[in-house]
Design a protein around this motif. Structure first.
Motif, PDB file in Angstrom:
ATOM      1  N   LYS A  42       0.837  -1.193   0.000  1.00 43.29           N
ATOM      2  CA  LYS A  42       0.000   0.000   0.000  1.00 43.29           C
ATOM      3  C   LYS A  42       0.874   1.246   0.000  1.00 43.29           C
ATOM      4  O   LYS A  42       1.755   1.407   0.843  1.00 43.29           O
ATOM      5  N   THR A  44       1.324   4.800   0.813  1.00 42.92           N
ATOM      6  CA  THR A  44       0.788   5.860   1.652  1.00 42.92           C
ATOM      7  C   THR A  44       1.928   6.497   2.428  1.00 42.92           C
ATOM      8  O   THR A  44       3.009   5.904   2.561  1.00 42.92           O
ATOM      9  N   HIS A  45       1.680   7.701   2.908  1.00 43.42           N
ATOM     10  CA  HIS A  45       2.704   8.437   3.656  1.00 43.42           C
ATOM     11  C   HIS A  45       2.313   8.605   5.114  1.00 43.42           C
ATOM     12  O   HIS A  45       2.736   9.563   5.765  1.00 43.42           O
ATOM     13  N   GLN A  46       1.535   7.695   5.628  1.00 43.75           N
ATOM     14  CA  GLN A  46       1.193   7.740   7.040  1.00 43.75           C
ATOM     15  C   GLN A  46       2.440   7.466   7.879  1.00 43.75           C
ATOM     16  O   GLN A  46       3.320   6.703   7.468  1.00 43.75           O
ATOM     17  N   PRO A  47       2.527   8.084   9.050  1.00 42.84           N
ATOM     18  CA  PRO A  47       3.762   7.923   9.845  1.00 42.84           C
ATOM     19  C   PRO A  47       4.029   6.477  10.257  1.00 42.84           C
ATOM     20  O   PRO A  47       5.186   6.057  10.306  1.00 42.84           O
ATOM     21  N   ASP A  48       2.981   5.708  10.570  1.00 44.53           N
ATOM     22  CA  ASP A  48       3.222   4.315  10.942  1.00 44.53           C
ATOM     23  C   ASP A  48       3.711   3.499   9.746  1.00 44.53           C
ATOM     24  O   ASP A  48       4.549   2.607   9.891  1.00 44.53           O
ATOM     25  N   LYS A  49       3.204   3.827   8.556  1.00 46.52           N
ATOM     26  CA  LYS A  49       3.681   3.136   7.349  1.00 46.52           C
ATOM     27  C   LYS A  49       5.134   3.502   7.052  1.00 46.52           C
ATOM     28  O   LYS A  49       5.934   2.656   6.614  1.00 46.52           O
ATOM     29  N   ILE A  50       5.497   4.747   7.307  1.00 47.77           N
ATOM     30  CA  ILE A  50       6.886   5.165   7.086  1.00 47.77           C
ATOM     31  C   ILE A  50       7.824   4.411   8.034  1.00 47.77           C
ATOM     32  O   ILE A  50       8.900   3.940   7.638  1.00 47.77           O
ATOM     33  N   TYR A  78       1.659   3.701  17.912  1.00 48.91           N
ATOM     34  CA  TYR A  78       0.415   3.596  17.140  1.00 48.91           C
ATOM     35  C   TYR A  78      -0.235   2.246  17.465  1.00 48.91           C
ATOM     36  O   TYR A  78      -0.198   1.308  16.664  1.00 48.91           O
ATOM     37  N   SER A  81      -2.832   0.958  14.968  1.00 43.88           N
ATOM     38  CA  SER A  81      -2.428   0.998  13.566  1.00 43.88           C
ATOM     39  C   SER A  81      -2.883  -0.261  12.832  1.00 43.88           C
ATOM     40  O   SER A  81      -2.951  -1.356  13.408  1.00 43.88           O
ATOM     41  N   GLU A  82      -3.178  -0.101  11.562  1.00 44.13           N
ATOM     42  CA  GLU A  82      -3.556  -1.246  10.743  1.00 44.13           C
ATOM     43  C   GLU A  82      -2.352  -2.124  10.412  1.00 44.13           C
ATOM     44  O   GLU A  82      -2.509  -3.235   9.901  1.00 44.13           O
ATOM     45  N   TYR A  83      -1.163  -1.618  10.702  1.00 45.86           N
ATOM     46  CA  TYR A  83       0.058  -2.375  10.424  1.00 45.86           C
ATOM     47  C   TYR A  83       0.603  -3.058  11.680  1.00 45.86           C
ATOM     48  O   TYR A  83       1.748  -3.513  11.689  1.00 45.86           O
TER      49      TYR A  83
END
Length: 388
Positions: A42, A44-50, A78, A81-83
């Motif tokens: 995915k 995205t530039h969400q902080p948890d994804k980063i 997070y 978080s979804e991650y």
């Protein structure tokens, strides 16, 4: 150019070439990047994804400690978080990639936690698969400690039971057959030792458990032959088991080199020779067609290899899904029932007669023995010995 100067130039050139090769080797090792198996695609530039992407990049480059710190920061910061599940799995994968006994033990604990909290995710079977591989890779030869082999067998069976429709199931079935080949080899060596030594009762006990529990073992026909010989030397009491071992050898392993000799033994004992089992015949044909041939130096290098050789393991058939339990020795008689209606069994049943407590009181509350009559004299006791 003088000879000494030419030799000096040649030495300098060789030294420079060696240094260049070392630099290239170090650079290639430091820049080597093994891609991660479970990335998040995915964009995205969400902080948890980063944070997750940064940790994955560190895992791919072998910076496992930094990656775990980053993933732990993601989990603590997070918590919704979804991650989150992917982060916990990545922590386990970092330990798994790091290797070593300590890291693999940590990886197993992390994988078990992941399966406990996320049993329905598609990565759960993969986590169980890696738990199996943790012990499978540490498995030793048949004459060594079998702790990891037993653990690997248990974890592989767990995957087949908990995730039977997983894409890893066929691979795990083959791994389980390999593991059981090693465990069966251990039992066969012990049984063969007793058979050669002349301890036929001990040999029969070992070999009987082997052929009953590991029918896919590559030397099961040899085990049955030694089992029949052991029963034959234990006396006429074990004649039925003697015949049964030869019968199983002819019926279940028809392509064995010992099948013809077993038929002759049955005919000599005036017993019926069974027809080969068609399923067993097809399985043995498949095994012969897919047999792995050893290399020229495989036997030599096998001396220095820690892991067992599983090339002879079965390539088809369902592996045993139960834990091996040594059978009761054939020389131990069955428990006889007590005669005369007296047994040592204790039974419990509800009280149906409500007056039983009144009509049949407890013996401990029975009246004491009657006192002697008034006219009767008590029995005289001998006088106590006088002290000097």
């Amino acid at each position: 150019m003088p000879r000494r100067e030419a030799m000096g130039v040649r030495r300098n050139w060789l030294a420079c070439l060696t240094a260049l090769l070392l630099v290239l080797a170090v650079a290639s090792g430091g820049c080597r990047r093994r891609r991660y198996e479970n990335p998040i695609t995915k964009d995205t530039h969400q902080p948890d994804k980063i944070l997750f992407d940064k940790a994955i990049a560190d895992i791919e480059r072998g910076r496992y400690e930094i990656a775990r710190l980053t993933l732990q920061t993601l989990i603590n910061t997070y918590d919704t978080s979804e991650y989150l599940a992917k982060a916990k799995l990545a922590i386990a994968d970092s330990w798994y990639r790091e290797g070593g006994s300590h890291a693999l033990a940590q990886a197993e604990a992390e994988y078990k936690d992941f399966i406990l909290f996320y049993p329905t995710l598609e990565e759960a079977p993969e986590a169980q698969m890696k738990i199996c591989m943790i012990h499978y890779k540490q498995m030793e030869k048949a004459d060594r400690d079998q702790t990891h082999a037993l653990r690997a067998e248990e974890e592989c069976r767990q995957l087949l039971v908990q995730f039977p429709n997983s894409k890893f199931a066929p691979q795990v079935e083959q791994i389980l057959r390999n593991i059981q080949e090693v465990l069966a080899e251990r039992e066969f060596r012990v049984g063969s030792f007793y058979h050669t030594k002349g301890s036929h009762a001990a040999a029969a006990n070992r070999l009987q458990g082997l052929v009953d529990h590991y029918p896919l073992y590559s030397k099961a026909d040899e085990a049955l032959w030694a089992l029949a010989d052991s029963y034959g030397k234990m006396g006429p009491r074990f004649r039925s088991k003697h015949i049964e071992a030869y019968t199983r050898l002819v019926r279940d392993y028809p392509l064995s080199p010992l099948a013809e000799a077993a038929k002759k033994q049955l005919l000599a004992m005036e017993q019926e020779v069974p027809e080969p089992d068609p399923v067993a015949l097809a399985r043995m044909k498949y095994e012969l067609e897919h047999m792995e041939k050893p290399g020229l130096l495989s036997h030599f290098w096998g001396i220095f290899r820690k892991s067992p050789d599983v090339r002879m393991a079965a390539k088809s058939g369902s592996p045993t899904m139960e834990t091996f339990r040594p059978p009761l020795p054939a020389t131990v008689p069955a428990a006889a029932t007590a005669s005369g209606g007296v047994t040592a069994e204790v039974t419990v049943a509800p009280v149906t007669d409500s007056t039983a407590l009144d009509t049949r009181p407890d013996a401990r509350r029975a009246a004491p023995a009657s006192k002697p009559e008034s006219g009767a004299q008590p029995e005289a006791r001998p006088p106590a010995p006088s002290k000097p």
